[in-house]
Scaffold this active site. Structure first.
Site, short mmCIF file in Angstrom:
data_model
loop_
_atom_site.label_atom_id
_atom_site.label_comp_id
_atom_site.label_asym_id
_atom_site.label_seq_id
_atom_site.Cartn_x
_atom_site.Cartn_y
_atom_site.Cartn_z
CB CYS A 16 49.26 33.30 31.51
SG CYS A 16 47.47 33.15 31.48
CG HIS B 295 50.28 37.03 30.18
ND1 HIS B 295 49.77 36.53 28.99
CD2 HIS B 295 49.29 36.91 31.10
CE1 HIS B 295 48.54 36.13 29.19
NE2 HIS B 295 48.22 36.36 30.45
CG ASN C 65 44.89 36.51 28.76
OD1 ASN C 65 45.78 35.80 28.30
ND2 ASN C 65 44.66 36.59 30.06
#
Ligand code: ACO
Length: 321
Positions: free
Chosen positions: A111, A247, A277
């Site tokens: 990520c 993020h 996500n």
């Protein structure tokens, strides 16, 4: 001269899946998912490959920047879900774009991948090894989800975001990055198991496994610490930051970071409710949306911050050109 973001772009698969639709396939509910995560729907590919998504995001970023394919001399794709082991995603994309002059490779920092790739490209530009770079964060996470594990599969989505970089008066100011491999198993997706002429064993397809609460604790401690360190390094006050582009993992992580930094939550743009996500893609997708909507003005200070598998984290301070 520093490194400026000259253009942005993104692509999300056409197929969207709401929490209620997921509840048709597993024992879950919109109430459970949205209250714990803030996620209401996500885009899940029904055919787009990673290269397709990266290509569409790149095309928009190149149009937005005015930089044609032949002027790109570096392409980095941050991903953990490339279409092939080799050639790299960046090489597949190079062919599709006709970016014949580019050096191309992929980066895996989960990520945090987009930030790690952005900083690598920045160093190439500042070191004189490139004039224009294309940096992509792209993920097809739906192919590495265990769709029988409701605690993980409901969190993620597919998508791609891109930036074109070049030299500019304003742009990247300061960067912080970190890694802690000792805690890496908290977010794990094993590689292809060893099976060859000399060793035979039951081979299972590897899926993502996450210790959700451990990752949560890591994020709410590490992200504000890293942003505070960045601000200190740059001698910039928290009140001088226009946007904190984090993020997009979980609304509760973002709320916790805002609280710890004592910053109004309105300064934290959110798209996880619509995208879930998307790992390495989440920051450039959000950046492209803000740019498209005209929300980034020349002189704005923005902080991008990523965190995730590895474990890895990072933050970048950018003055919008
Ligand atoms: N629907 C309904 N019930 C569920 C679901 C679901 N989708 N998933 C789990 N449950 C149940 C569990 O079975 C458990 O039931 P039990 O009490 O009867 O055993 C209960 O809900 C609680 O499960 P936990 O896993 O303890 O749930 P938790 O409150 O920790 O929430 C979550 C899980 C949302 C993942 C949380 O840990 C979290 O936000 N973690 C942050 C990690 C994160 O966001 N990771 C994203 C990827 S990493 C990254 O991007 C950096």
């Amino acid at each position: 001269m520093t490194t400026a973001i000259l253009g942005t772009g993104s692509y999300l698969p056409e197929n969207t899946v709401s929490n209620d639709e997921l509840a048709n396939y597993m024992d879950t509910s919109d109430e459970w998912i949205s209250t714990r995560t803030g996620i209401r729907r996500r885009h899940i590919s029904k055919g787009e490959t990673l290269t397709d998504m990266a290509f569409f995001a790149a095309q928009e970023a190149m149009e937005n920047s005015g930089i044609p394919a032949e002027k790109l001399d570096l392409i980095i794709v941050a991903t953990v879900t490339a279409d092939c082991i080799t050639p790299s995603e960046a090489c597949l994309l190079q062919e599709r774009l006709g970016a014949v002059n580019a050096i191309c490779f992929d980066m895996n920092a989960a990520c945090s991948g987009f930030l790690f790739a952005l900083n690598t490209a920045h160093l190439y530009l500042q070191g004189g090894m490139a004039e224009h770079a294309l940096v992509i964060g792209a993920e097809l996470l739906s192919k590495i989800m265990d769709w029988g594990d409701r605690s993980t599969c409901v969190l993620f989505g597919d998508g791609a975001g891109a930036v074109v970089l070049g030299k500019g008066e304003h742009g990247i100011k300061n960067v912080i990055m970190g890694s802690d491999g000792a805690r890496g198993k908290a977010l794990l997706c094993s590689g292809r198991p060893l099976e060859n002429l000399f060793i035979k064993q039951e081979v299972e397809f590897p899926y993502v496994h996450m210790e959700g609460q451990e990752v949560f604790r890591f994020a709410v401690r590490q992200v504000p610490e890293c942003i505070e360190e960045l601000l200190q390094q740059a001698s910039v006050r928290v009140g001088d930051i226009r946007y904190f582009i984090l993020h997009q993992a979980n609304i509760r992580i973002i709320q916790s970071v805002a609280k710890r930094l004592q910053v109004d939550i309105d300064k934290f743009p959110i798209n996880l409710s619509e995208c879930g996500n998307t790992s390495a893609a989440s920051i450039p997708i959000l950046l492209a949306a803000l740019n498209r909507d005209g929300k980034l003005q020349s002189g704005d200070n923005v902080i991008l911050s990523g965190f995730g598998g590895g474990l890895t984290w990072g933050a970048v301070l950018i003055e919008w050109q």
